[in-house]
Structure formats: C-alpha cells, structure tokens
Design a protein around this motif. Structure first.
Motif, PDB file in Angstrom:
ATOM      1  N   ALA A  38       0.850  -1.186   0.000  1.00  0.00           N
ATOM      2  CA  ALA A  38       0.000   0.000   0.000  1.00  0.00           C
ATOM      3  C   ALA A  38       0.885   1.235   0.000  1.00  0.00           C
ATOM      4  CB  ALA A  38      -0.900   0.024   1.228  1.00  0.00           C
ATOM      5  N   HIS A  47       0.786   5.618  -1.868  1.00  0.00           N
ATOM      6  CA  HIS A  47       0.247   6.579  -2.836  1.00  0.00           C
ATOM      7  C   HIS A  47      -1.254   6.394  -3.062  1.00  0.00           C
ATOM      8  CE1 HIS A  47       4.418   7.543  -3.563  1.00  0.00           C
ATOM      9  NE2 HIS A  47       4.659   6.308  -3.924  1.00  0.00           N
ATOM     10  N   GLN A  99      -3.081   3.702  -2.988  1.00  0.00           N
ATOM     11  CA  GLN A  99      -3.500   2.492  -3.680  1.00  0.00           C
ATOM     12  C   GLN A  99      -2.944   1.256  -2.993  1.00  0.00           C
ATOM     13  OE1 GLN A  99      -2.032   3.473  -7.694  1.00  0.00           O
ATOM     14  NE2 GLN A  99      -4.152   3.522  -8.351  1.00  0.00           N
ATOM     15  N   PHE A 100      -3.665   0.141  -3.141  1.00  0.00           N
ATOM     16  CA  PHE A 100      -3.147  -1.166  -2.778  1.00  0.00           C
ATOM     17  C   PHE A 100      -2.732  -1.878  -4.054  1.00  0.00           C
ATOM     18  CE2 PHE A 100      -5.240  -1.273   1.483  1.00  0.00           C
ATOM     19  CZ  PHE A 100      -4.137  -1.710   2.188  1.00  0.00           C
ATOM     20  N   PHE A 101      -1.531  -2.436  -4.040  1.00  0.00           N
ATOM     21  CA  PHE A 101      -1.038  -3.245  -5.139  1.00  0.00           C
ATOM     22  C   PHE A 101      -0.942  -4.683  -4.655  1.00  0.00           C
ATOM     23  CE2 PHE A 101       0.791   0.980  -5.552  1.00  0.00           C
ATOM     24  CZ  PHE A 101       0.414   1.318  -6.837  1.00  0.00           C
ATOM     25  N   TYR A 102      -1.486  -5.588  -5.448  1.00  0.00           N
ATOM     26  CA  TYR A 102      -1.499  -7.003  -5.101  1.00  0.00           C
ATOM     27  C   TYR A 102      -0.835  -7.765  -6.239  1.00  0.00           C
ATOM     28  CZ  TYR A 102      -3.518 -11.697  -5.090  1.00  0.00           C
ATOM     29  OH  TYR A 102      -3.698 -13.061  -5.147  1.00  0.00           O
ATOM     30  N   ALA A 149      -0.757  -8.798 -11.588  1.00  0.00           N
ATOM     31  CA  ALA A 149      -0.812  -7.671 -10.654  1.00  0.00           C
ATOM     32  C   ALA A 149      -2.198  -7.034 -10.697  1.00  0.00           C
ATOM     33  CB  ALA A 149       0.253  -6.634 -11.013  1.00  0.00           C
ATOM     34  N   THR A 150      -2.689  -6.619  -9.536  1.00  0.00           N
ATOM     35  CA  THR A 150      -3.991  -5.974  -9.409  1.00  0.00           C
ATOM     36  C   THR A 150      -3.826  -4.718  -8.563  1.00  0.00           C
ATOM     37  OG1 THR A 150      -5.105  -8.122  -9.486  1.00  0.00           O
ATOM     38  CG2 THR A 150      -6.387  -6.258  -8.648  1.00  0.00           C
ATOM     39  N   THR A 151      -4.533  -3.660  -8.924  1.00  0.00           N
ATOM     40  CA  THR A 151      -4.484  -2.401  -8.185  1.00  0.00           C
ATOM     41  C   THR A 151      -5.870  -2.066  -7.671  1.00  0.00           C
ATOM     42  OG1 THR A 151      -2.716  -1.600  -9.617  1.00  0.00           O
ATOM     43  CG2 THR A 151      -3.852   0.029  -8.295  1.00  0.00           C
ATOM     44  N   LEU A 152      -5.948  -1.633  -6.416  1.00  0.00           N
ATOM     45  CA  LEU A 152      -7.203  -1.233  -5.788  1.00  0.00           C
ATOM     46  C   LEU A 152      -7.029   0.114  -5.099  1.00  0.00           C
ATOM     47  CD1 LEU A 152      -8.073  -4.554  -3.933  1.00  0.00           C
ATOM     48  CD2 LEU A 152      -9.308  -3.646  -5.898  1.00  0.00           C
ATOM     49  N   PHE A 200       5.932  -0.099  -5.356  1.00  0.00           N
ATOM     50  CA  PHE A 200       5.477  -1.329  -6.003  1.00  0.00           C
ATOM     51  C   PHE A 200       6.472  -1.781  -7.061  1.00  0.00           C
ATOM     52  CE2 PHE A 200       2.870  -4.665  -7.098  1.00  0.00           C
ATOM     53  CZ  PHE A 200       2.537  -4.665  -8.436  1.00  0.00           C
ATOM     54  N   ASP A 213       6.538  -2.935 -10.334  1.00  0.00           N
ATOM     55  CA  ASP A 213       6.065  -4.270 -10.721  1.00  0.00           C
ATOM     56  C   ASP A 213       7.111  -5.368 -10.478  1.00  0.00           C
ATOM     57  OD1 ASP A 213       4.069  -5.372 -13.501  1.00  0.00           O
ATOM     58  OD2 ASP A 213       5.040  -6.550 -11.955  1.00  0.00           O
TER      59      ASP A 213
END
Length: 209
Positions: free
Chosen positions: A87, A89, A91-94, A102-105, A197, A199
């Motif tokens: 987490a 900025h 956003q959550f990066f998964y 990769a997924t962003t929430l 993050f 990537d």
C-alpha cells in the motif's frame, strides 16, 4: 501449517458485501475504550511483525508485515504462498508471483485502508457496531457509516496495555478470516523502496530483491 492458494484478493484486505451489521447502544465504558484504541492507533508511527492468516476452513499462511502510518503497508507471504501486498500513494497493489498477475485497488476500497489514515477517527464515517471484552482482550467491530453492506472489520487489542494484536474480516457468506500479529516491533525506520510497487515481474527479471 496447512497451506493452500489464497483467494485472488486476500481477505486480510477485502470485505465483500455481508449484509447489515448488528449495532448495540454504546455505554460510557465502550466510548472510553474506543477512545483508548483510537489514541493508540494515532500514536502508531510504524511497526514490523510476523503474521499468521487463518481462514474459517483452517487454511493458513504466514509472512512478514510492515505498516507505516499514514498510508503505507507491505505484507509479504512466506513461500510457497506467492503473494505480495503493498500500500502506498493511495492504492493497494497485489501481486501473485505464481500467476504473474498484478492488481491495483484504491486504498479507500479496503477495510485496512481505514487504519492507514493520517488522522484516524473511530466515528463519523466509521461506525462501531460492537464492543466486546474478555480474556484480557478488547474487540471493536466497525464498518463504514451508511455502507454496512460492504462488510465489517474487527480489531482485537490486548486490554492492558492496549496494543493491536489481530484483525478479522467477514466475507459475503459470513466466513471469517483472521490475521494475528506476533514478534511485533514498533517505531522502526524502513527503506522507502519497501513500499514502492515497481512491478515485481520486472524486479525479479533484473535480479533485484
């Protein structure tokens, strides 16, 4: 410990619709305990801890987590679980290393996003639906005011001294996933890149840990 591939988006972050949350009138003691928990969370600058995540079916995973308030968190699961959560900025990066996906929430779309706020208030747009005590623990169940169908987050503190020990998230079927913290270290300074993050697919290809 028994392991399994975790859900596409781990329950430590997401609360799916779970129906209306039961609420009880708060006593003066409840309000005093809520104030203690709120004050502790706002004093929290950073922590590093080991964690155990246990689903209601008994599936489990372990890892290391870092939290820096406001707004930063990293949860890295031990092998063979291929998951990384970061987490920053807003956003959550998964990232799933096994699937290389990769997924962003948005940070605000996750229950734990409430804990990463700069000025955390357990009131206003957050409602405390239940306060429970027992076994030297204080449990606060909360949800977003006016949006109870999004689900709930229960924070579990040791009572004396007060300290966050665990949280639990409930999914759409009423299944609960718990995350317990141990070997917790407070007040540490961590490299900024820990919460970048960048990537991981490219970092791994470049041989950057």
């Amino acid at each position: 410990m028994r392991r399994r591939p975790l859900l596409a988006l781990p329950a430590l972050l997401l609360a799916a619709p779970a129906g209306a949350q039961p609420s009880r009138p708060l006593s003066d003691r409840d309000r005093a305990d809520i104030a203690r928990a709120e004050a502790w969370l706002n004093r929290l600058g950073s922590l590093k801890a080991r964690f155990v995540q246990i689903a209601q079916n008994g599936a489990s995973a372990e890892g290391t987590g870092w939290i820096v308030r406001p707004g930063k968190m990293r949860f890295e699961y031990d092998p063979p679980e291929p998951l990384l959560l970061v987490a920053s900025h807003g956003q959550f990066f998964y990232f799933d290393r096994q699937l290389r996906q990769a997924t962003t929430l948005p940070l605000g779309a996750t229950p734990l996003g409430m804990l990463l706020r700069d000025d955390l208030k357990l009131s206003g747009d957050i409602t405390i639906g239940r306060v429970e005590r027992g076994g030297g623990l204080l449990r606060l169940t909360l949800f977003r005011t006016g949006r109870p169908a999004e689900g709930s987050l229960t924070l579990v503190f040791s009572d004396n001294p007060i300290e966050l020990k665990q949280w639990a998230v409930v999914d759409a079927q009423g299944q609960e996933t718990r995350v317990s913290l141990f070997q917790t270290e407070f007040g540490g300074r961590f490299p900024a890149m820990l919460f970048d993050f960048n990537d991981p697919r490219f970092r791994e290809e470049l041989g950057i840990p």
